[in-house]
Enzyme design. Structure first.
Site, PDB file in Angstrom:
ATOM      1  N   ASP A  10      -3.486   4.373 -12.861  1.00 18.53           N
ATOM      2  CA  ASP A  10      -3.842   3.910 -11.516  1.00 18.53           C
ATOM      3  C   ASP A  10      -3.175   4.864 -10.527  1.00 18.53           C
ATOM      4  O   ASP A  10      -1.972   4.806 -10.308  1.00 18.53           O
ATOM      5  CB  ASP A  10      -3.359   2.478 -11.319  1.00 18.53           C
ATOM      6  CG  ASP A  10      -3.543   1.959  -9.896  1.00 18.53           C
ATOM      7  OD1 ASP A  10      -3.971   2.739  -9.020  1.00 18.53           O
ATOM      8  OD2 ASP A  10      -3.260   0.775  -9.662  1.00 18.53           O
TER       9      ASP A  10
ATOM     10  N   GLN B 185      -1.769   5.113  -5.339  1.00 22.66           N
ATOM     11  CA  GLN B 185      -0.663   5.527  -4.476  1.00 22.66           C
ATOM     12  C   GLN B 185      -0.219   6.968  -4.716  1.00 22.66           C
ATOM     13  O   GLN B 185       0.446   7.561  -3.859  1.00 22.66           O
ATOM     14  CB  GLN B 185       0.538   4.597  -4.683  1.00 22.66           C
ATOM     15  CG  GLN B 185       0.294   3.148  -4.325  1.00 22.66           C
ATOM     16  CD  GLN B 185       0.057   2.946  -2.836  1.00 22.66           C
ATOM     17  OE1 GLN B 185       0.515   3.712  -1.999  1.00 22.66           O
ATOM     18  NE2 GLN B 185      -0.686   1.895  -2.498  1.00 22.66           N
TER      19      GLN B 185
ATOM     20  N   HIS C  23      -0.336  -3.560  -9.860  1.00 23.61           N
ATOM     21  CA  HIS C  23      -1.156  -4.233  -8.851  1.00 23.61           C
ATOM     22  C   HIS C  23      -2.090  -5.191  -9.576  1.00 23.61           C
ATOM     23  O   HIS C  23      -2.465  -4.967 -10.725  1.00 23.61           O
ATOM     24  CB  HIS C  23      -1.949  -3.171  -8.082  1.00 23.61           C
ATOM     25  CG  HIS C  23      -2.666  -3.659  -6.873  1.00 23.61           C
ATOM     26  ND1 HIS C  23      -3.868  -4.336  -6.956  1.00 23.61           N
ATOM     27  CD2 HIS C  23      -2.390  -3.554  -5.553  1.00 23.61           C
ATOM     28  CE1 HIS C  23      -4.298  -4.619  -5.735  1.00 23.61           C
ATOM     29  NE2 HIS C  23      -3.407  -4.165  -4.864  1.00 23.61           N
TER      30      HIS C  23
ATOM     31  N   LYS D 186      -6.830   5.728   1.043  1.00 26.66           N
ATOM     32  CA  LYS D 186      -5.393   6.001   0.989  1.00 26.66           C
ATOM     33  C   LYS D 186      -5.087   7.493   1.079  1.00 26.66           C
ATOM     34  O   LYS D 186      -3.934   7.899   1.124  1.00 26.66           O
ATOM     35  CB  LYS D 186      -4.791   5.402  -0.283  1.00 26.66           C
ATOM     36  CG  LYS D 186      -4.876   3.878  -0.347  1.00 26.66           C
ATOM     37  CD  LYS D 186      -4.198   3.349  -1.596  1.00 26.66           C
ATOM     38  CE  LYS D 186      -4.494   1.875  -1.831  1.00 26.66           C
ATOM     39  NZ  LYS D 186      -3.861   0.994  -0.841  1.00 26.66           N
TER      40      LYS D 186
ATOM     41  N   CYS E  79       0.142  -7.823  -3.606  1.00 30.80           N
ATOM     42  CA  CYS E  79      -0.738  -7.916  -4.789  1.00 30.80           C
ATOM     43  C   CYS E  79       0.009  -7.568  -6.074  1.00 30.80           C
ATOM     44  O   CYS E  79      -0.553  -7.003  -7.013  1.00 30.80           O
ATOM     45  CB  CYS E  79      -1.978  -7.041  -4.635  1.00 30.80           C
ATOM     46  SG  CYS E  79      -3.096  -7.594  -3.336  1.00 30.80           S
TER      47      CYS E  79
END
Length: 404
Positions: free
Chosen positions: A198, A201, A121, A224, A362
């Site tokens: 990261d 997700q 991202h 999220k 993104c």
């Protein structure tokens, strides 16, 4: 309670869009909120709205206890060793920037290398570009295979004693690929590199244990994981956080201020300057409790069923190609249709009450790697149903007849 019964706890799913029942397949962008999260936010503002940590009155003490209860909940949710390692931010983006501006500026020097992946991202690309430009360091990229997986052979070749940091996404927001982060972390540590994961997700789908993973930093966002917007988390190993310089100056992050010098607060408050996003941080605990009560294993089983069903139905459509067919995937599917722009598909599906995401998500370098302007992305959550996929497929077929 069965996963399918949890749908009734999400009031927004009862609304109509363009005179059609809402089908919400944009969960990778943000998840919808259960009534318990909505109620908890209202309860805070209605019953104990106050600033935290510094007040001695009842409301301030109640708010402080609730705020720190969220820190404990996050610690347990990701398997951290201590609440000192849990820093609240505005989201994954700010968490990554915090590491870049503090650890990065203190540890990366001219000629050093930072290694990211080709499916990152923008929030895990741009901060490192800025740092490399400032420090005259080198940014290197792990290539992505045609199937949408990282090339592990290339990764190992790129690693060297010059590598100071490996920053990789746990689950790709564009492809759904679940990266083998344990293997990446082990290899990176062998050359002395630190690793940032990261988890924007992955936190909602996968079981996260940062100690077993042995990552140095881990970041995720509240919105999220069925929680509010505007709150996120940075996990960092205690010894790293203690040695890092401060990020922002102001109240709360200090012990003592004089005009001559300032001494800084202990962890984690050293990195939490000013009045934080109190309400949403408190309610993050409600969202994490909701996930734990639903059961991540049960959620994964349900979402895997949705992904398999949607993938089978999509592959039967002539001219449609799925982008990203990794062996290990989370519950999202991206696709393109020959001769049709993704945005046109998204607009016409919206006219049928179906919410999908279109564009580059993104991840412009990733789109360039596949030679496409963008994709249509359908991403699934615990409240989605197989019947909604049928509505989506019927709407997509109708859309393509109109466009082709």
């Amino acid at each position: 309670m069965a996963i399918t019964d949890l749908r009734q706890q999400f009031p927004i799913l009862q609304r109509m869009v363009k005179d059609r029942p809402l089908v919400y397949f944009d969960n990778a962008a943000t998840s919808q909120k259960p009534q318990c999260v909505i109620d908890a936010l209202s309860h805070y503002y209605s019953h104990y709205n106050a600033n935290i940590h510094r007040g001695i009155h009842t409301l301030a003490e109640e708010a402080t206890l609730a705020y720190e209860a969220s820190r404990i909940a996050v610690k347990e949710f990701i398997g951290a060793d201590s609440t000192e390692e849990i820093i609240f931010t505005r989201g994954t983006t700010e968490a990554i920037n915090l590491v870049a501006y503090t650890w990065g500026r203190a540890n990366v020097q001219q000629g050093d290398e930072i290694l990211i992946s080709g499916m990152e991202h923008h929030s895990n690309i741009v901060p490192w570009q800025i740092l490399c430009e400032e420090k005259q360091a080198i940014l290197k990229v792990i290539p992505v295979t045609e199937e949408g997986e990282l090339s592990l052979e290339a990764f190992k070749e790129l690693l060297s004693i010059k590598t100071k940091l490996v920053a990789v996404v746990h689950v790709s927001n564009s492809l759904g690929t679940i990266n083998p982060v344990n293997e990446l972390i082990t290899a990176a540590h062998l050359v002395g590199a630190r690793v940032l994961i990261d988890g924007a997700q992955s936190a909602v789908h996968l079981d996260i244990d940062v100690q077993k993973m042995d990552c140095d930093f881990f970041a995720f966002s509240g919105h999220k994981v069925y929680g509010p917007t505007g709150v996120g988390v940075l996990y960092g190993k205690r010894e790293l956080l203690q040695d890092m310089p401060v990020f922002q100056g102001g109240g709360e992050m200090i012990k003592e201020v004089t005009f001559e010098r300032t001494t800084y607060n202990d962890l984690p408050y050293k990195y939490e300057a000013g009045t934080p996003n109190i309400a949403d941080t408190i309610v993050l605990k409600t969202a994490l409790d909701f996930i734990q009560q639903a059961g991540k294993a049960e959620i994964r089983e349900h979402e895997a069923m949705l992904l398999a069903y949607a993938t089978t139905r999509l592959k039967a459509i002539p001219g449609l190609s799925i982008v990203g067919e990794a062996k290990a995937k989370a519950s999202l599917v991206s696709f393109v249709v020959k001769g049709v722009h993704p945005q046109d598909i998204g607009v016409l599906l919206d006219n049928m009450g179906i919410a999908v995401r279109t564009g580059h998500h993104c991840t412009q370098p990733l789109m360039k790697r596949f030679g496409i302007p963008g994709t249509v992305r359908a991403s699934f959550a615990l409240y989605n149903q197989q019947e909604e996929i049928d509505v989506f497929i019927a709407g997509l077929q109708k859309t393509l007849k109109m466009l082709q």
